[in-house]
Design an enzyme around this catalytic site. Structure first.
Site, PDB file in Angstrom:
ATOM      1  N   SER A  22       0.855  -1.183   0.000  1.00  0.00           N
ATOM      2  CA  SER A  22       0.000   0.000   0.000  1.00  0.00           C
ATOM      3  C   SER A  22       0.893   1.235   0.000  1.00  0.00           C
ATOM      4  O   SER A  22       1.735   1.380  -0.877  1.00  0.00           O
ATOM      5  CB  SER A  22      -0.956  -0.024   1.205  1.00  0.00           C
ATOM      6  N   THR A  23       0.781   2.106   0.991  1.00  0.00           N
ATOM      7  CA  THR A  23       1.571   3.334   1.026  1.00  0.00           C
ATOM      8  C   THR A  23       3.069   3.034   0.988  1.00  0.00           C
ATOM      9  O   THR A  23       3.563   2.247   1.785  1.00  0.00           O
ATOM     10  CB  THR A  23       1.251   4.137   2.301  1.00  0.00           C
ATOM     11  N   HIS A  43      -2.508  -1.210  -3.365  1.00  0.00           N
ATOM     12  CA  HIS A  43      -3.590  -0.266  -3.122  1.00  0.00           C
ATOM     13  C   HIS A  43      -3.340   1.009  -3.919  1.00  0.00           C
ATOM     14  O   HIS A  43      -2.386   1.740  -3.661  1.00  0.00           O
ATOM     15  CB  HIS A  43      -3.670   0.084  -1.630  1.00  0.00           C
ATOM     16  N   MET A  98      -0.295   1.246   5.007  1.00  0.00           N
ATOM     17  CA  MET A  98      -1.176   1.522   6.144  1.00  0.00           C
ATOM     18  C   MET A  98      -2.225   0.431   6.277  1.00  0.00           C
ATOM     19  O   MET A  98      -2.613  -0.189   5.298  1.00  0.00           O
ATOM     20  CB  MET A  98      -1.864   2.878   5.956  1.00  0.00           C
ATOM     21  N   ASP A 134      -4.699  -4.836   5.799  1.00  0.00           N
ATOM     22  CA  ASP A 134      -5.006  -5.700   4.662  1.00  0.00           C
ATOM     23  C   ASP A 134      -3.825  -6.614   4.344  1.00  0.00           C
ATOM     24  O   ASP A 134      -2.672  -6.179   4.330  1.00  0.00           O
ATOM     25  CB  ASP A 134      -5.354  -4.852   3.439  1.00  0.00           C
TER      26      ASP A 134
END
Length: 345
Positions: A165-166, A192, A287, A290
């Site tokens: 993600s991030t 993401h 973050m 997930d």
């Protein structure tokens, strides 16, 4: 009260500076210390005002967001959040991320009270303020493995699954570009990111001509030596067709608690079901939580599971959650993950 997070906002639109400025100042933990209308002015203010976080538009006159990121990261490194317009895909965002930007977010478009309240920028600013600036700076260092690897006999694993993600785009690039050019198994990636950017991300990775990279479509058969980024319009899983001796991507209608479109839990769980002990799972910076549940299913099915360590993460959220969930067999720095994967094969 703890010190407020000092935030600098840069956007050439007076209207958007007003809207986003109001969103920032509505949070008691944030302080808007200044605004600028272009990258040159914003770069100077990032040095003189010493903000904790910079929020900047990408497309501006007199130096754009990419210039600003490079300038600020050279002069006074600070976490930078990029603003993107929904009506266009700015592929230079990936250059800005590579040069050390923290993350990007779409500008608000529905300006009713509920949309403004739920707009995630404030949470992203708080997360950015906690980021290790040395990790952000290190993203600019990237090597590429241009050689082939000698694989002896039958490989131990049949698929590599990665979730991020991030901070993920740079981390994913680091892994992909350091896998051998003659990799014989498929790699599936859940990142993401808005769907339209996933298309651009895949094109960017593919343009390096290292390993072929595409966005996975429902029905596509997985082929060895190819990189697949799952679609951002829906959740994606894998399905085996024994009679045809193939595995293909499939759209999954189920919604998941932690994240959707794409859900990493969904992808990992299907990898566990289809490949079992012949799978390698990797959870990277990001973050939230997930991927933890799906990675545990991979581990319980006999797969080898890896988490990026805290020191090399832009955000140590998803790897930490996976570790606490008991889903991780090995934790290691990002730079060691590609070589370790090859050694497992």
């Amino acid at each position: 009260m703890a010190n407020k997070i000092r935030t600098l906002l840069i956007d050439d639109s007076p209207f958007m500076r007003k809207v986003i400025g109001d969103i920032i100042t509505a949070d008691a933990e944030l302080e808007l210390v200044g605004t600028a209308a272009n990258g040159r002015e914003g770069s100077a203010l990032a040095v003189s005002l010493k903000p904790d976080v910079v929020v900047t538009d990408m497309v501006m006159p007199e130096y754009d967001g990419t210039y600003l990121v490079r300038s600020v990261m050279d002069q006074r490194p600070v976490p930078i959040i990029l603003l993107s317009s929904l009506d266009k895909t700015n592929v230079r965002i990936f250059d800005a991320l590579q040069w050390g930007a923290f993350d990007f977010i779409d500008k608000p478009v529905d300006l009713d009270a509920n949309s403004i309240r739920d707009y995630p920028l404030r949470g992203l600013i708080k997360e950015a303020a906690r980021a290790d600036i040395s990790v952000l700076k290190s993203k600019t260092i990237r090597k590429t493995n241009t050689g082939a690897h000698t694989f002896d006999g039958t490989l131990n694993y049949s698929i590599i699954a990665i979730g991020a993600s991030t901070g993920g785009p740079s981390a994913v690039e680091s892994i992909i570009f350091n896998l051998p050019a003659n990799l014989q198994i498929p790699v599936v990636i859940g990142q993401h990111m808005p769907a339209r950017f996933l298309e651009s991300f895949a094109e960017r990775l593919d343009s390096h001509k290292h390993l072929p990279v595409t966005v996975a479509r429902a029905g596509d058969t997985l082929l060895g030596g190819r990189i697949y980024i799952v679609n951002g319009d829906h959740n994606t899983g894998l399905t085996r067709f024994p009679a045809e001796n193939r595995v293909a991507f499939a759209t999954v209608q189920r919604k998941f608690t932690d994240f959707n479109n794409p859900s990493i839990n969904c992808l990992f769980a299907s990898v566990a079901e289809v490949y079992g002990a012949r799978s390698i799972g990797v959870i990277l910076t990001g973050m939230g939580r997930d991927g933890a549940e799906g990675l545990l299913r991979m581990k319980l099915s006999g797969g080898f599971t890896i988490a990026q360590d805290e020191d090399s993460c832009v955000v140590y959220g998803m790897p930490k959650a996976a570790l606490e969930f008991g889903a991780v067999r090995q934790t290691m720095p990002l730079r060691e993950i590609p070589g370790f994967i090859v050694s497992c094969l």
